[in-house]
Design an enzyme around this catalytic site. Structure first.
Site, PDB file in Angstrom:
ATOM      1  N   ASP A 182      37.636 -38.361 -36.945  1.00 30.63           N
ATOM      2  CA  ASP A 182      38.114 -39.537 -36.220  1.00 30.63           C
ATOM      3  C   ASP A 182      38.666 -39.022 -34.892  1.00 30.63           C
ATOM      4  OD1 ASP A 182      39.500 -41.658 -35.162  1.00 30.63           O
ATOM      5  OD2 ASP A 182      40.571 -42.150 -37.017  1.00 30.63           O
ATOM      6  N   GLY A 214      32.864 -42.507 -29.666  1.00 32.31           N
ATOM      7  CA  GLY A 214      33.825 -43.467 -29.117  1.00 32.31           C
ATOM      8  C   GLY A 214      33.316 -44.881 -29.261  1.00 32.31           C
ATOM      9  N   TYR A 219      36.298 -51.227 -21.390  1.00 27.11           N
ATOM     10  CA  TYR A 219      35.380 -50.141 -21.755  1.00 27.11           C
ATOM     11  C   TYR A 219      35.010 -49.304 -20.516  1.00 27.11           C
ATOM     12  CZ  TYR A 219      30.735 -48.199 -22.799  1.00 27.11           C
ATOM     13  OH  TYR A 219      29.643 -47.373 -22.923  1.00 27.11           O
ATOM     14  N   ARG A 235      17.592 -56.483 -15.892  1.00 22.47           N
ATOM     15  CA  ARG A 235      18.664 -55.537 -15.564  1.00 22.47           C
ATOM     16  C   ARG A 235      18.321 -54.136 -16.079  1.00 22.47           C
ATOM     17  NH1 ARG A 235      22.904 -54.232 -18.760  1.00 22.47           N
ATOM     18  NH2 ARG A 235      24.415 -52.938 -17.652  1.00 22.47           N
TER      19      ARG A 235
HETATM   20  C1  15L Z   1      26.629 -49.204 -22.306  1.00 16.93           C
HETATM   21  O1  15L Z   1      27.461 -48.479 -21.795  1.00 16.93           O
HETATM   22  C2  15L Z   1      26.595 -49.439 -23.770  1.00 16.93           C
HETATM   23  O2  15L Z   1      27.028 -48.310 -24.505  1.00 16.93           O
HETATM   24  C3  15L Z   1      25.236 -49.877 -24.246  1.00 16.93           C
HETATM   25  O3  15L Z   1      25.369 -50.387 -25.541  1.00 16.93           O
HETATM   26  C4  15L Z   1      24.605 -50.928 -23.328  1.00 16.93           C
HETATM   27  O4  15L Z   1      25.350 -52.093 -23.406  1.00 16.93           O
HETATM   28  C5  15L Z   1      24.555 -50.381 -21.916  1.00 16.93           C
HETATM   29  O5  15L Z   1      25.825 -49.933 -21.487  1.00 16.93           O
HETATM   30  C6  15L Z   1      24.032 -51.384 -20.886  1.00 16.93           C
HETATM   31  O6  15L Z   1      24.654 -51.548 -19.839  1.00 16.93           O
HETATM   32  O7  15L Z   1      22.969 -51.945 -21.111  1.00 16.93           O
END
Ligand code: 15L
Length: 275
Positions: free
Chosen positions: A48, A70, A133, A171
């Protein structure tokens, strides 16, 4: 590179990378909260990230770390704090104490998600995180820079787009990162003699890229894949998405639009002042 630790080994990206890491380095240790269903015959250490003693046990005897572990999307502050802030600190500090030489840190495009899609950004822009995040990823980049400059660890932060062999929508046409191209970036970070602290964009050779990845290319990155080959799949995915003025404007997409309360017209073209 004698022994490499992969954190987040049970996640989607970890599972894609494991066989390639094994082929490249042989002695690979996997770590996560739960054991991956297929360990490819590699040893597994349950850890963990929020528990320093468990992280210290995982990094023992390790020369290089690929830190994918993470919380991998936007989430409640408590979850981001323990997995990505405390967890990332524990990982770097345990690695320093263990004498680990190199770390690849899986940062994210969401550390710079509030740049408009109409701009091409280099690796050294002001961070503009689009979420808690994204802030945690900017923190990880800063932490990596500190451990590189203060303790001589060789650190590479990868601002990863979306790891996939197919773009899921328009995107992702700009930010798709084929797993084999990700492996190239990891190998540069683990092996290149000139690494001190680097930020690379984790994107394939996409014709519609909005990132200037010349720093990675200068160190030998030669991405093989271009999302353009799978435009049809992206268009199909896009047709299912609900249009959103904020999410469709900024690079970070829905991460930008979520919980958005700012004055979009006033801020949409904001850029950090330059000297
Ligand atoms: C990220 O940072 C995520 O970990 C991934 O799951 C996607 O959401 C990706 O970005 C994204 O921007 O498509």
């Amino acid at each position: 590179m004698k022994r490499v630790l992969l954190t987040g080994a049970a996640g989607d990206v970890g599972r894609r990378i494991t066989p390639m890491l094994k082929a490249a380095y042989g002695d690979v240790v996997l770590s996560d909260l739960k054991e991956p269903s297929d360990t490819h015959g590699l040893s597994f250490v349950k850890a963990d990230l929020a528990d320093f003693a468990q992280v210290a046990a995982a990094v023992r005897g390790v020369e290089g770390i690929v830190h994918l572990g993470g919380y991998s999307v936007e989430g409640p502050w408590e979850s981001i704090l323990s997995a990505n802030i405390v967890g990332c600190y524990n990982l770097f500090e345990a690695a320093r104490q263990a004498g680990t030489k190199r770390i690849i840190f899986a940062s994210s495009n969401h550390a710079v998600g509030f740049y408009p899609r109409s701009t091409t950004i280099p690796h050294d822009v002001t961070v503009l995180p689009d979420s808690r995040y994204g802030v945690s990823k900017a923190f990880g980049e800063a932490l990596g820079a500190m451990y590189a400059m203060k303790h001589g660890m060789k650190v590479t932060a990868l601002r990863i787009g979306n790891v996939n062999d197919t773009p899921l929508d328009l995107r992702r046409m700009a930010i798709m990162l084929h797993p084999e191209d990700l492996m190239q970036l990891i190998r540069i970070g683990l092996d290149h003699p000139d690494i001190a602290f680097e930020v690379f964009y984790g994107a394939s050779n996409n014709s519609r890229a909005w990132w200037d990845n010349s720093r990675a290319k200068a160190l030998g990155y030669r991405p093989k894949y271009d999302s353009e080959a799978k435009l049809d799949a992206a268009q199909k995915g896009q047709a299912l998405a609900t249009p959103d003025p904020v999410g469709d404007f900024f690079q970070g997409g829905t991460f930008c639009a979520a919980e958005y309360t700012a004055d979009f017209a006033a801020l949409k073209n904001w850029r950090a002042p330059t000297s």
